[in-house]
Motif scaffolding. Sequence first.
Motif, mmCIF file in Angstrom:
data_model
loop_
_atom_site.group_PDB
_atom_site.id
_atom_site.type_symbol
_atom_site.label_atom_id
_atom_site.label_comp_id
_atom_site.label_asym_id
_atom_site.label_seq_id
_atom_site.Cartn_x
_atom_site.Cartn_y
_atom_site.Cartn_z
ATOM 1 N N ASP A 44 0.811 -1.213 0.000
ATOM 2 C CA ASP A 44 0.000 0.000 0.000
ATOM 3 C C ASP A 44 0.845 1.263 0.000
ATOM 4 O OD1 ASP A 44 -2.406 -1.340 -0.063
ATOM 5 O OD2 ASP A 44 -2.643 -1.394 2.111
ATOM 6 N N LEU A 45 1.988 1.251 0.692
ATOM 7 C CA LEU A 45 2.844 2.429 0.741
ATOM 8 C C LEU A 45 3.241 2.878 -0.655
ATOM 9 C CD1 LEU A 45 4.722 4.513 2.090
ATOM 10 C CD2 LEU A 45 6.449 2.698 2.232
ATOM 11 N N LEU A 46 3.734 1.949 -1.464
ATOM 12 C CA LEU A 46 4.192 2.306 -2.803
ATOM 13 C C LEU A 46 3.026 2.663 -3.713
ATOM 14 C CD1 LEU A 46 7.215 2.306 -3.665
ATOM 15 C CD2 LEU A 46 6.753 1.050 -1.570
ATOM 16 N N LYS A 47 1.940 1.932 -3.595
ATOM 17 C CA LYS A 47 0.764 2.268 -4.406
ATOM 18 C C LYS A 47 0.232 3.639 -4.018
ATOM 19 C CE LYS A 47 -1.313 -1.771 -3.604
ATOM 20 N NZ LYS A 47 -2.317 -2.865 -3.691
ATOM 21 N N GLY A 48 0.306 3.972 -2.726
ATOM 22 C CA GLY A 48 -0.139 5.285 -2.284
ATOM 23 C C GLY A 48 0.737 6.403 -2.817
ATOM 24 N N ILE A 49 2.056 6.195 -2.829
ATOM 25 C CA ILE A 49 2.950 7.187 -3.421
ATOM 26 C C ILE A 49 2.567 7.416 -4.883
ATOM 27 C CG2 ILE A 49 5.327 7.620 -4.157
ATOM 28 C CD1 ILE A 49 6.266 6.200 -1.605
ATOM 29 N N ALA A 50 2.291 6.305 -5.591
ATOM 30 C CA ALA A 50 1.931 6.416 -7.004
ATOM 31 C C ALA A 50 0.625 7.179 -7.189
ATOM 32 C CB ALA A 50 1.831 5.026 -7.621
ATOM 33 N N VAL A 51 -0.361 6.885 -6.354
ATOM 34 C CA VAL A 51 -1.632 7.606 -6.443
ATOM 35 C C VAL A 51 -1.412 9.097 -6.215
ATOM 36 C CG1 VAL A 51 -3.869 7.957 -5.318
ATOM 37 C CG2 VAL A 51 -3.076 5.635 -5.806
ATOM 38 N N GLY A 52 -0.634 9.422 -5.186
ATOM 39 C CA GLY A 52 -0.372 10.820 -4.884
ATOM 40 C C GLY A 52 0.379 11.530 -5.989
ATOM 41 N N ALA A 53 1.195 10.778 -6.739
ATOM 42 C CA ALA A 53 2.003 11.369 -7.808
ATOM 43 C C ALA A 53 1.320 11.305 -9.167
ATOM 44 C CB ALA A 53 3.353 10.658 -7.878
ATOM 45 N N GLY A 54 0.125 10.754 -9.214
ATOM 46 C CA GLY A 54 -0.588 10.666 -10.484
ATOM 47 C C GLY A 54 -0.049 9.606 -11.421
ATOM 48 N N MET A 55 0.656 8.609 -10.885
ATOM 49 C CA MET A 55 1.148 7.504 -11.699
ATOM 50 C C MET A 55 0.078 6.427 -11.807
ATOM 51 S SD MET A 55 4.939 7.227 -9.930
ATOM 52 C CE MET A 55 5.516 5.868 -10.957
ATOM 53 N N GLU A 56 0.180 5.604 -12.836
ATOM 54 C CA GLU A 56 -0.720 4.462 -12.969
ATOM 55 C C GLU A 56 -0.303 3.375 -11.979
ATOM 56 O OE1 GLU A 56 -2.216 1.074 -16.206
ATOM 57 O OE2 GLU A 56 -0.818 2.647 -16.837
ATOM 58 N N VAL A 57 -1.263 2.810 -11.275
ATOM 59 C CA VAL A 57 -1.000 1.689 -10.371
ATOM 60 C C VAL A 57 -1.427 0.402 -11.071
ATOM 61 C CG1 VAL A 57 -1.538 0.621 -8.157
ATOM 62 C CG2 VAL A 57 -1.318 3.117 -8.327
#
Length: 306
Positions: A244-257
Amino acid sequence: MKYIVILGDGMAGEPLAVLNGKTTLETAATPCMDQLASMGKLGLAKMVPDGMKPGSDVANLAVLGYDPQRYYSGRSPLEALSVGVTMEDSDVILRCNLVTLSEDEPYEQKTIIDHSSGEISSEDADILMDAIREAFNNETYQFYSGTSYRHITIWKNGQVLDFDQPHDHLGQVCGEHLPKHPDFRRMMEKSFEILNNHPLNLQRAAQGLNKANSLWFWGAGTKPSLSDFREKTGLRGAMISAVDLLKGIAVGAGMEVICVEGATGSLHTNYEGKANAAIKTLLEDGNDFVYVHVEAPDEMGHQGSL
């Protein structure tokens, strides 16, 4: 240009006597990494600024180009982004582990046996978190299910306090590591009463699995604000991780998960599926950058498993 970052979380280590003075990486068979290294340039980069705690949260932000001294507001808020938790500026967000404690002693004398409850499945954990939500959810505290043993607590109008991390104190008596705040200590003690004899935990014990018999709070922080990865780098980015930590960083940065079936965030995961997903997103889906996060080394390090 296409970019792949393969991040072995927690893969670094000290020389060990049991390995005749070598590190785990020096001992391991790593033909693919060796081949890649032979074709490129090698170097060291300092990912944790002086004065900040070394952890997956700070270091992964830095690897992705986000200065932790500017962007880091706590670990748990990043995880909360992954599970879709709505956060207000006045909220404090905490990680809420399901841990295994010894059973017979008074709570403060119990031993921290396992910070991950035997890497409990998300499905089993959600059943236990339902019981926690029924007991504790109110206007001040709300509980949300995450992945495996990793869950989220929202403390409305709270304050950022320092909590001990359970994985740093395995095998130790929990008393001196308990929260000073009475609400959190009370909820931890009450959670043991709720969870230890929960039918699911009795079933786990009968199967020889660790009970997930207590909550443990840590990692407090506030609502994060990351700049958009594409605007920052000019690249369309994707994240492949079970954590979840890495997926959350991606969500916050607008990256595709990208979620890969069978990716667990533990030693037994779908490595090939993650590799194939990385290739596909670069060659077929139009992404320029993919971050492949491998959590197993970190988990095995916390467990002391060579």
